[in-house]
Design an enzyme around this catalytic site. Structure first.
Site, PDB file in Angstrom:
ATOM      1  N   ASN A   8      46.899  86.292  32.772  1.00  0.00           N
ATOM      2  CA  ASN A   8      45.882  87.165  32.168  1.00  0.00           C
ATOM      3  C   ASN A   8      46.167  87.193  30.669  1.00  0.00           C
ATOM      4  O   ASN A   8      47.069  87.891  30.225  1.00  0.00           O
ATOM      5  CB  ASN A   8      45.985  88.577  32.774  1.00  0.00           C
ATOM      6  N   LYS A  10      44.332  88.378  28.409  1.00  0.00           N
ATOM      7  CA  LYS A  10      43.723  89.557  27.756  1.00  0.00           C
ATOM      8  C   LYS A  10      42.933  89.100  26.527  1.00  0.00           C
ATOM      9  O   LYS A  10      42.402  87.993  26.526  1.00  0.00           O
ATOM     10  CB  LYS A  10      44.804  90.587  27.412  1.00  0.00           C
ATOM     11  N   HIS A  92      41.425  95.837  36.514  1.00  0.00           N
ATOM     12  CA  HIS A  92      42.699  95.905  35.775  1.00  0.00           C
ATOM     13  C   HIS A  92      42.847  97.306  35.180  1.00  0.00           C
ATOM     14  O   HIS A  92      41.859  97.924  34.771  1.00  0.00           O
ATOM     15  CB  HIS A  92      42.713  94.834  34.682  1.00  0.00           C
ATOM     16  N   GLU A  94      43.707  98.328  32.393  1.00  0.00           N
ATOM     17  CA  GLU A  94      43.138  98.496  31.046  1.00  0.00           C
ATOM     18  C   GLU A  94      41.630  98.704  31.122  1.00  0.00           C
ATOM     19  O   GLU A  94      41.054  99.430  30.306  1.00  0.00           O
ATOM     20  CB  GLU A  94      43.497  97.285  30.163  1.00  0.00           C
ATOM     21  N   GLU A 164      49.803  96.348  40.502  1.00  0.00           N
ATOM     22  CA  GLU A 164      50.310  96.453  39.138  1.00  0.00           C
ATOM     23  C   GLU A 164      50.592  97.915  38.815  1.00  0.00           C
ATOM     24  O   GLU A 164      49.665  98.669  38.462  1.00  0.00           O
ATOM     25  CB  GLU A 164      49.271  95.921  38.141  1.00  0.00           C
ATOM     26  N   GLY A 170      53.042  95.583  30.386  1.00  0.00           N
ATOM     27  CA  GLY A 170      53.242  95.420  28.949  1.00  0.00           C
ATOM     28  C   GLY A 170      54.323  96.319  28.375  1.00  0.00           C
ATOM     29  O   GLY A 170      54.448  96.460  27.162  1.00  0.00           O
ATOM     30  N   SER A 209      55.263  93.162  33.688  1.00  0.00           N
ATOM     31  CA  SER A 209      56.442  92.619  33.009  1.00  0.00           C
ATOM     32  C   SER A 209      57.178  91.556  33.834  1.00  0.00           C
ATOM     33  O   SER A 209      58.413  91.529  33.854  1.00  0.00           O
ATOM     34  CB  SER A 209      57.379  93.757  32.576  1.00  0.00           C
TER      35      SER A 209
END
Ligand code: PEP
Length: 246
Positions: A8, A10, A92, A94, A164, A170, A209
């Site tokens: 991904n 992003k 996701h 985000e 996740e 991140g 991560s």
């Protein structure tokens, strides 16, 4: 089950970065594990084209639940499929955090994608506060049941789930292999109940991560079938290592 690594990217990488990545990655990739890449939608076709000789699948990071019409700025799963797209990341954290995506809106996208032959990589996961208040399984269970509410009958390869934990994305904090496996086992149980005879074969990826130095231990867990990777997928060398190509 063959392990699957999904990159991904992003909103990173301009076109030249994508070209350089693929020029380095593709010749060294030996398909020990499967590799899928989700660049920015603008670069999807370039990445698809550069990866096709090694069957590296390309997809997008978000998709519409509609196929055509007055939906300015959206990407249709039908158009994605027509361009050779293989998958779409859906839900996701985000997108849930910054763009108001909910498990309900995800369910519409998942249903449309499956009908159009696009594999949804459906993301679920708890925040740190939810983990600390011992709500992980109820949050993840609700996200799964709501998101997969209207899926109908499927084959195992039509759907991928990504667990996740939001607190691990991140941040450099990885769930320990045991912590991740505990939730993956729970997700497996939910999938087996929801899709009898099929749930055991649906791939469940871990994301948060994942790096070359922790990937092997994570992937050795019984119910971890691969990884959804942000930061460590931006460098070809690191993503090669995650794919088992040192
Ligand atoms: C992600 O964004 O899906 C992700 C897992 O990011 P990172 O690997 O950087 O934690």
């Amino acid at each position: 089950m063959n392990k699957l690594l999904v990159a991904n990217w992003k909103m990173n990488n301009v076109v030249l970065d994508c070209v350089r990545f693929m020029e380095e990655f593709v010749p060294k990739f030996t398909a020990k594990r499967e590799a899928w890449v989700a660049p920015q939608a603008l670069h999807f076709n370039l990445v698809r084209h550069m990866g096709e000789q090694k069957d590296i699948k390309a997809g997008v990071q978000n998709v519409s639940h509609e196929l055509f019409g007055a939906f300015t700025g959206e990407t249709s799963p039908k158009s994605l499929r027509a361009m050779g797209g293989h998958f779409a990341i859906i839900g996701h954290s985000e997108r849930r955090q910054f763009f108001g995506e909910t498990s309900k809106t995800c369910s519409l996208k998942i249903r449309t994608c499956i009908r159009e032959g696009i594999v949804p990589v459906y993301c679920v996961g708890e925040t740190l506060a939810e983990r600390e208040s011992k709500q992980t399984m109820s949050i993840v269970g609700d996200q799964l049941l709501q998101g997969l509410n209207d899926v109908g009958s499927i084959n195992p390869e039509n759907l991928v789930i990504a667990y996740e934990p939001v607190w691990a994305i991140g941040t450099g904090k990885t769930a320990s292999p045991a912590q991740a496996q505990e939730v993956h086992a729970f997700i497996r149980t939910v999938l087996k109940e929801k899709f009898p005879g099929i749930g055991a074969k649906i791939r469940i990826l871990y994301g948060g991560s994942v790096k070359p130095d922790n990937v092997e231990e994570l992937l050795s867990q019984k119910d971890i079938d691969g990884g959804l990777v942000g930061g460590a997928s931006l460098k070809a060398k690191d993503f090669l290592a995650l794919c088992g190509d040192k």
